[in-house]
Design an enzyme around this catalytic site. Sequence first.
Site, PDB file in Angstrom:
ATOM      1  N   GLU A 107       0.823  -1.214   0.000  1.00 16.89           N
ATOM      2  CA  GLU A 107       0.000   0.000   0.000  1.00 16.89           C
ATOM      3  C   GLU A 107       0.856   1.263   0.000  1.00 16.89           C
ATOM      4  OE1 GLU A 107      -2.176  -2.875   2.891  1.00 16.89           O
ATOM      5  OE2 GLU A 107      -0.172  -2.617   2.022  1.00 16.89           O
ATOM      6  N   CYS A 161      -2.841  -3.120   7.140  1.00 15.63           N
ATOM      7  CA  CYS A 161      -2.532  -3.312   8.556  1.00 15.63           C
ATOM      8  C   CYS A 161      -2.937  -2.074   9.360  1.00 15.63           C
ATOM      9  CB  CYS A 161      -1.056  -3.624   8.751  1.00 15.63           C
ATOM     10  SG  CYS A 161       0.064  -2.322   8.219  1.00 15.63           S
ATOM     11  N   LEU A 185      19.887 -27.229  -4.176  1.00 14.27           N
ATOM     12  CA  LEU A 185      18.532 -26.767  -3.845  1.00 14.27           C
ATOM     13  C   LEU A 185      18.394 -25.259  -4.024  1.00 14.27           C
ATOM     14  CD1 LEU A 185      17.714 -28.959  -0.703  1.00 14.27           C
ATOM     15  CD2 LEU A 185      17.109 -29.385  -3.086  1.00 14.27           C
ATOM     16  N   ARG A 224      18.227 -21.813 -10.172  1.00 13.07           N
ATOM     17  CA  ARG A 224      19.293 -21.537 -11.120  1.00 13.07           C
ATOM     18  C   ARG A 224      18.760 -21.101 -12.484  1.00 13.07           C
ATOM     19  NH1 ARG A 224      20.815 -25.859  -8.130  1.00 13.07           N
ATOM     20  NH2 ARG A 224      20.467 -27.471  -9.708  1.00 13.07           N
ATOM     21  N   GLU A 283      11.262 -31.106  -0.976  1.00 14.06           N
ATOM     22  CA  GLU A 283      11.925 -31.924  -1.991  1.00 14.06           C
ATOM     23  C   GLU A 283      12.722 -33.027  -1.309  1.00 14.06           C
ATOM     24  OE1 GLU A 283      13.474 -30.253  -5.671  1.00 14.06           O
ATOM     25  OE2 GLU A 283      13.206 -28.262  -4.807  1.00 14.06           O
ATOM     26  N   GLY A 336      13.024 -37.175   0.254  1.00 12.89           N
ATOM     27  CA  GLY A 336      12.890 -38.508  -0.295  1.00 12.89           C
ATOM     28  C   GLY A 336      11.609 -39.185   0.156  1.00 12.89           C
TER      29      GLY A 336
END
Length: 365
Positions: free
Chosen positions: A54, A77, A206, A209, A297, A299
């Site tokens: 804002e 807010c 991670l 890129r 991400e 396993g």
Amino acid sequence: MRADDERFMALALALGRRGLGNTWPNPAVGAVVVKDGDIAGRGWTQPGGRPHAETEALRRAGAAAHGATLYVTLEPCSHHGKTPPCADAIIAAGIARVVSAIEDPNPKVAGQGHARLRAAGIAADVGLKAKEAARDNDGHIRRVRDRRPHVTLKLAVSADGKAGLAGRKPAAITGEVANARVHLMRAMHDAILTGIGTALSDDPLLTCRLPGMEQRSPVRVVLDRNLRLPAGSRLAGTAREIPVWVIAAPDAPRGNEKLLMDAGVDVVRSAADIDGVDPAPALRLLADRGITRLFVEGGPRIAASLLKADLVDEAVLLHGSEAIGPTGIDALEGMPLEALTASSRLTLCGQDKLGPDTIQFYERS
């Protein structure tokens, strides 16, 4: 509401999405100032959460804000934080009308922003494109209401439903187009979470890129009960450039902690179960640190753990075009893939082709 209201709110929502993954702990909000049918100022939450959308839109509008309409994707807010209330800035600018998509569930706001505007004689309409705004602010809402981030689970599975090679060795499942989409999704989240198993077997970075978006890489979080992450790993080796947080058990070795901290890794401790770090307190810890949108991400173990605990709000399932074979490991530890794809808690809401691969999107029902 006038016919143009929807068009200007759609623009505010698009502007707000620019900040996804880049504004935590604050929500990514968009705002547009419109005077006599013309756009006088645009704004979105800036990196790190301030300035707010804002005040950015009002600054760009300048004197044209007087008598104008402000479109904003979340209630302005009304409390003093690190910046003064946006409601006060709106009043001071002479805005005549505010169109707000949704009320802010934050108890420090929760309708008080709209009430302050109305008390100052400003018309405040609430609810336009509320569904879209709630989705864009899902991380903020989840953190306020449930004290955890909004969790998106990403899984890549082969044509025969496998996630890796025998012995938990990594496998290249998807192609360049799908991988680029994953990097884009990383940039739109505050943090990426993985487990120590994936960190050890893949030695991942991670990061995001995509060209020009390297600075949008999120915090990397590793669930590592016994602090086994090597100080020489690619995660630890880049911790001074892009933050790495390791969540360990209370009794994890102190010597390992020192090695990681010397490399720039932030080590925090959380309650653990017999298999590793219990996901629920770990997610609360992340929320307390300001994380609102979490991209997982990990396993098969982490994926199954989150599903069992009903902590998955969205799932992204990438289907590769090649099979791995019967010796490959399943995508979900001890669970069939149908625990996700046929879950009563998650609904398939869309899919697309990414070169030879397919991406499916699931949302909490």
